[in-house]
Design a protein around this motif. Structure first.
Motif, PDB file in Angstrom:
ATOM      1  N   LYS A 182      -5.272   5.425  19.217  1.00  0.00           N
ATOM      2  CA  LYS A 182      -5.986   6.614  19.671  1.00  0.00           C
ATOM      3  C   LYS A 182      -6.680   7.281  18.490  1.00  0.00           C
ATOM      4  O   LYS A 182      -6.160   7.291  17.361  1.00  0.00           O
ATOM      5  N   THR A 183      -7.847   7.861  18.768  1.00  0.00           N
ATOM      6  CA  THR A 183      -8.483   8.698  17.756  1.00  0.00           C
ATOM      7  C   THR A 183      -7.829  10.071  17.744  1.00  0.00           C
ATOM      8  O   THR A 183      -7.117  10.449  18.675  1.00  0.00           O
ATOM      9  N   ASP A 184      -8.083  10.815  16.704  1.00  0.00           N
ATOM     10  CA  ASP A 184      -7.462  12.120  16.510  1.00  0.00           C
ATOM     11  C   ASP A 184      -8.108  13.154  17.427  1.00  0.00           C
ATOM     12  O   ASP A 184      -9.313  13.412  17.323  1.00  0.00           O
ATOM     13  N   PRO A 185      -7.351  13.775  18.356  1.00  0.00           N
ATOM     14  CA  PRO A 185      -7.939  14.808  19.216  1.00  0.00           C
ATOM     15  C   PRO A 185      -8.528  15.969  18.423  1.00  0.00           C
ATOM     16  O   PRO A 185      -9.453  16.636  18.896  1.00  0.00           O
ATOM     17  N   TYR A 186      -7.990  16.213  17.217  1.00  0.00           N
ATOM     18  CA  TYR A 186      -8.464  17.313  16.378  1.00  0.00           C
ATOM     19  C   TYR A 186      -9.374  16.814  15.256  1.00  0.00           C
ATOM     20  O   TYR A 186      -9.704  17.576  14.341  1.00  0.00           O
ATOM     21  N   GLY A 289     -14.773  13.811  20.899  1.00  0.00           N
ATOM     22  CA  GLY A 289     -14.378  14.474  19.660  1.00  0.00           C
ATOM     23  C   GLY A 289     -14.702  15.947  19.731  1.00  0.00           C
ATOM     24  O   GLY A 289     -15.761  16.397  19.295  1.00  0.00           O
ATOM     25  N   TYR A 290     -13.789  16.731  20.301  1.00  0.00           N
ATOM     26  CA  TYR A 290     -14.075  18.129  20.609  1.00  0.00           C
ATOM     27  C   TYR A 290     -14.284  18.997  19.372  1.00  0.00           C
ATOM     28  O   TYR A 290     -14.940  20.030  19.445  1.00  0.00           O
ATOM     29  N   ASP A 329     -12.644   7.330  28.420  1.00  0.00           N
ATOM     30  CA  ASP A 329     -12.599   6.377  27.304  1.00  0.00           C
ATOM     31  C   ASP A 329     -11.172   6.265  26.783  1.00  0.00           C
ATOM     32  O   ASP A 329     -10.570   7.256  26.349  1.00  0.00           O
ATOM     33  N   THR A 330     -10.636   5.045  26.770  1.00  0.00           N
ATOM     34  CA  THR A 330      -9.221   4.860  26.479  1.00  0.00           C
ATOM     35  C   THR A 330      -8.852   5.160  25.035  1.00  0.00           C
ATOM     36  O   THR A 330      -7.672   5.360  24.734  1.00  0.00           O
ATOM     37  N   PHE A 331      -9.839   5.192  24.132  1.00  0.00           N
ATOM     38  CA  PHE A 331      -9.505   5.469  22.732  1.00  0.00           C
ATOM     39  C   PHE A 331      -9.308   6.955  22.464  1.00  0.00           C
ATOM     40  O   PHE A 331      -8.877   7.336  21.377  1.00  0.00           O
ATOM     41  N   ALA A 332      -9.624   7.801  23.451  1.00  0.00           N
ATOM     42  CA  ALA A 332      -9.611   9.250  23.222  1.00  0.00           C
ATOM     43  C   ALA A 332      -8.450   9.913  23.964  1.00  0.00           C
ATOM     44  O   ALA A 332      -7.300   9.502  23.836  1.00  0.00           O
ATOM     45  N   LEU A 333      -8.701  10.939  24.751  1.00  0.00           N
ATOM     46  CA  LEU A 333      -7.638  11.776  25.323  1.00  0.00           C
ATOM     47  C   LEU A 333      -6.876  11.178  26.502  1.00  0.00           C
ATOM     48  O   LEU A 333      -5.687  11.471  26.666  1.00  0.00           O
ATOM     49  N   PRO A 334      -7.491  10.370  27.368  1.00  0.00           N
ATOM     50  CA  PRO A 334      -6.757   9.925  28.567  1.00  0.00           C
ATOM     51  C   PRO A 334      -5.452   9.193  28.238  1.00  0.00           C
ATOM     52  O   PRO A 334      -5.416   8.356  27.331  1.00  0.00           O
ATOM     53  N   GLY A 335      -4.392   9.537  28.963  1.00  0.00           N
ATOM     54  CA  GLY A 335      -3.096   8.887  28.767  1.00  0.00           C
ATOM     55  C   GLY A 335      -2.688   8.839  27.317  1.00  0.00           C
ATOM     56  O   GLY A 335      -2.213   7.808  26.827  1.00  0.00           O
TER      57      GLY A 335
END
Length: 712
Positions: A182-186, A289-290, A329-335
């Motif tokens: 996963k990428t970093d939510p922050y 990437g919020y 997108d599976t690399f980001a926030l979902p699940g």
């Protein structure tokens, strides 16, 4: 390193995983030339261990590794550093009240105990393991398993020696054993698609030069001040066709866009979402990437310099913010941690029907912290002057775009999303508390009450709301052939019934020139391009004279003929022709008059400032109204005539006796019109008309809006 005791064996135990290393030692760094303790290779993949039996207290240490190529390096062990996040931070985060959690979670260059490095932290409460991976450890999750900080659900690790520019991801193992990245939510900086690694960035390096703007922003952005917004999609405003059609960089955009905005008299720009997104065709509304300005135009510091330059040119910067939904997108926030962490598990709550995206779980404290902190981070890190919140209507209603059986009522049996409403109220209140003068703007298309009222009065707490009803009604009117407009006269007048119920922005946004709707120019109900240009100028004249702040999407200010395309430049060459350059000249003058006349911008939300003169003449497609300043000294008479015939000696009632000077005529030859009008203005006569004791005879140009200023 930790104390160890088992049976007769006790001491200090140290373990390390170091792939490709032949030999490793623990070096006591608390003293010069401190002792070394050789470690035993207990697994061929590179797992080392030693029990230091002559020590009973942990001590500062480094690892000294000899690689197979005989290279020797000595470095600090990440696990020798205590967590950099305090218990109070974690408590507030879990409570939903850590408003600056973006300074704690994510990746942050810092120095701990005199050692520079990067601190990493991520929220993943349901993961059985979280590891930091990157080029610094060959993307191998065995190197840097992160430490769980108890019930907070946060995992943390400080990596000494890492610097700005390192790429990284989080490797998570779900409770069922699944392993994924996963990428970093922050994360505040990302590499370009199709890759999606986060990049360590240091926000402390940039020096701002917009102190003058920031000092005056509270007054400059007050609701009784002029506000005319130029809406921009950075990737398609202007492109370098001679360089493979590339978009401009943040640096190039700053100078060219600022010059253009100042020349045309706009007070603000509004940027379609600049937060990181993988797919250009989403226009930025499907965010992964919020906390990161998109890499497409430069670095986060380049974006800061863009905003900084705008402020130095006295231009406010608004950005679109998208808290309503996020992509799958599976690399980001979902699940995120193997469970529905940021979204609802039940698709009746968590799936957005229109866009195939997922809806945030606004009732989860940590998700609320994430979103509130995200809003505040744009105002803090990037000095943004306001957020236009996208798709608010979809947040407010549980049955938004859903059929019966596709949604779950709230606890009272209603269709209001109580958790989302509470979140919006809190976000707006906190933005105004931390950053006075910052504007919160709702894109909200329903009749939900109190959008721009404060939460203390039961409202949502926004400063402004897009007037979607006015946009729809007026577009519907002007799209029709002039011969049919008399049957739809109420489209011009109905909006005044609710005009002062909210603080409205009168808009023609990107939504009006996409999805096969055509451009603003080509939608006008007229035959030739010249007639369409004349009609569009009349519409803009009415828009700028009507109460409410203003917003116009790029390209519409010169009557672009093609529908907007996100990967093409605007049709700048059309400005060579009067039918287009004339619209541009008119917008300049409309912005000037709007700013200069006290009866206009300064009274946008004063219901006493507006009065219909006559709105009854549907057969002639004529409306007239007057805008008056609070002291009564400034009065602007507006006459809209929306048929293609010229009318002479058309009598209109006047609220004051004296001379009425024509100050703007959308049919002027300067804009490409016929130049019919009232050159010397009109003197009132003591003839009662339209319920006024005074009146005057006016020449009404075809398809025009004309403004007159009372001179007594």
């Amino acid at each position: 390193m930790h104390p160890y005791k088992k049976g007769d064996r006790k001491g200090i135990l140290v373990r390390a995983f170091l792939s490709g290393v032949e030999k490793c030692e623990v070096v006591d760094s608390s003293q010069e030339n401190g002792p070394r303790y050789e470690m035993e290779l207990i697994h061929e993949d590179g797992f080392f261990e030693t029990l230091i039996e002559d020590r009973d207290q942990v001590f500062p240490y480094r690892l000294r590794a000899e690689q197979r190529n005989c290279e020797i390096r000595q470095f600090y062990d990440p696990y020798s550093f205590l967590p950099s996040i305090g218990d109070s931070d974690l408590y507030l985060f879990n409570q939903g009240n850590e408003h600056r959690i973006y300074e704690k979670l994510g990746a942050h260059p810092k120095t701990i105990d005199g050692v520079p490095g990067v601190s990493f932290a991520v929220w993943a409460p349901n993961a059985s393991r979280v590891s930091l991976v990157g080029s610094f450890n060959d993307w191998d999750g065995r190197y840097h398993p992160m430490r769980s900080l108890g019930a907070s659900g946060v995992w943390e690790l400080f990596i000494p020696g890492l610097e700005k520019g390192e790429m990284y991801k989080f490797e998570l193992r779900a409770k069922n054993g699944d392993l994924f990245l996963k990428t970093d939510p922050y994360g505040c900086y990302f590499e370009a698609p199709p890759n999606n690694a986060s990049i360590v960035f240091d926000h402390s390096a940039y020096n701002w030069n917009d102190q003058s703007w920031m000092a005056k922003r509270v007054n400059h952005q007050a609701l009784d001040q002029p506000m005319s917004v130029y809406e921009v999609h950075l990737g398609s405003w202007k492109r370098r066709w001679e360089e493979d059609n590339r978009p401009l960089s943040y640096s190039e955009l700053a100078k060219e866009l600022a010059d253009y905005v100042v020349d045309h008299g706009f007070t603000h720009i509004e940027l379609m979402p600049v937060a990181e997104h993988p797919f250009d065709g989403s226009w930025g509304y499907q965010v992964t990437g919020y906390f990161a300005p998109t890499h497409r135009f430069g670095t986060p510091d380049d974006f800061k310099a863009f905003v900084d330059y705008m402020h130095q040119r006295d231009i406010g910067v608004l950005v679109d913010w998208v808290p309503a939904h996020f992509p799958r997108d599976t690399f980001a926030l979902p699940g995120f941690d193997g469970t529905c962490l940021y979204e609802h598990e039940d698709p009746r709550l968590g799936a957005h029907m229109d866009w195939g995206t997922l809806i945030f779980n606004f009732g989860r404290h940590e998700v609320k912290s994430f979103l509130v902190a995200n809003a505040l981070s744009w105002l803090d890190r990037y000095h943004i002057d306001g957020l236009r919140v996208d798709a608010v209507a979809s947040m407010l209603y549980l049955d938004y775009s859903r059929e019966e059986g596709q949604w779950i009522p709230n606890q009272y049996g209603g269709n209001e999303n109580l958790e989302a409403i509470a979140f919006l109220r809190e976000a707006n209140s906190l933005v105004h508390t931390y950053y006075p003068g910052t504007l919160m703007i709702a894109e909200e298309s329903t009749s939900f009450g109190g959008v721009t009222k404060p939460p203390s009065e039961g409202g949502l707490g926004f400063d402004l709301k897009w007037n979607m009803g006015w946009m729809h009604d007026n577009m519907s009117y002007f799209e029709k052939d002039p011969i049919y407009r008399k049957h739809h006269h109420n489209n011009l007048t109905f909006g005044m019934l609710y005009q002062y119920a909210e603080n409205f922005v009168t808009v023609f946004s990107h939504d009006e020139v996409t999805h096969g709707k055509g451009s603003m120019l080509m939608k006008m109900g007229a035959g030739s391009i010249s007639d369409k240009s004349q009609t569009l100028r009349a519409l803009y004249g009415h828009m700028w004279a009507y109460p409410g702040k203003k917003l116009l999407f790029m390209g519409s200010e010169f009557g672009q003929s093609e529908e907007w395309n996100y990967d093409k430049s605007l049709q700048w060459h059309l400005n060579e022709f009067k039918d287009h350059s004339g619209i541009s000249c008119l917008v300049r003058d409309l912005n000037r008059v709007y700013r200069e006349e006290p009866a206009l911008a300064y009274t946008d939300f004063d219901s006493q400032s507006f009065r219909w003169i006559a709105c009854w003449d549907a057969d002639s497609s004529i409306i007239s109204y007057v805008r008056t300043s609070p002291d009564g000294r400034s009065k602007i008479l507006v006459i809209g005539h929306f048929t293609p015939m010229k009318r002479e000696k058309y009598r209109i009632g006047l609220p004051s006796a004296g001379h009425w000077r024509e100050i703007l005529n959308t049919d002027s030859e300067f804009y490409g019109g016929s130049n019919a009008g009232n050159v010397n203005g009109v003197n009132s006569e003591a003839i009662e008309y339209d319920s006024f004791p005074q009146s005057g005879e006016f020449t009404l140009p075809p398809l025009s809006t004309v403004m007159f200023k009372w001179e007594g």
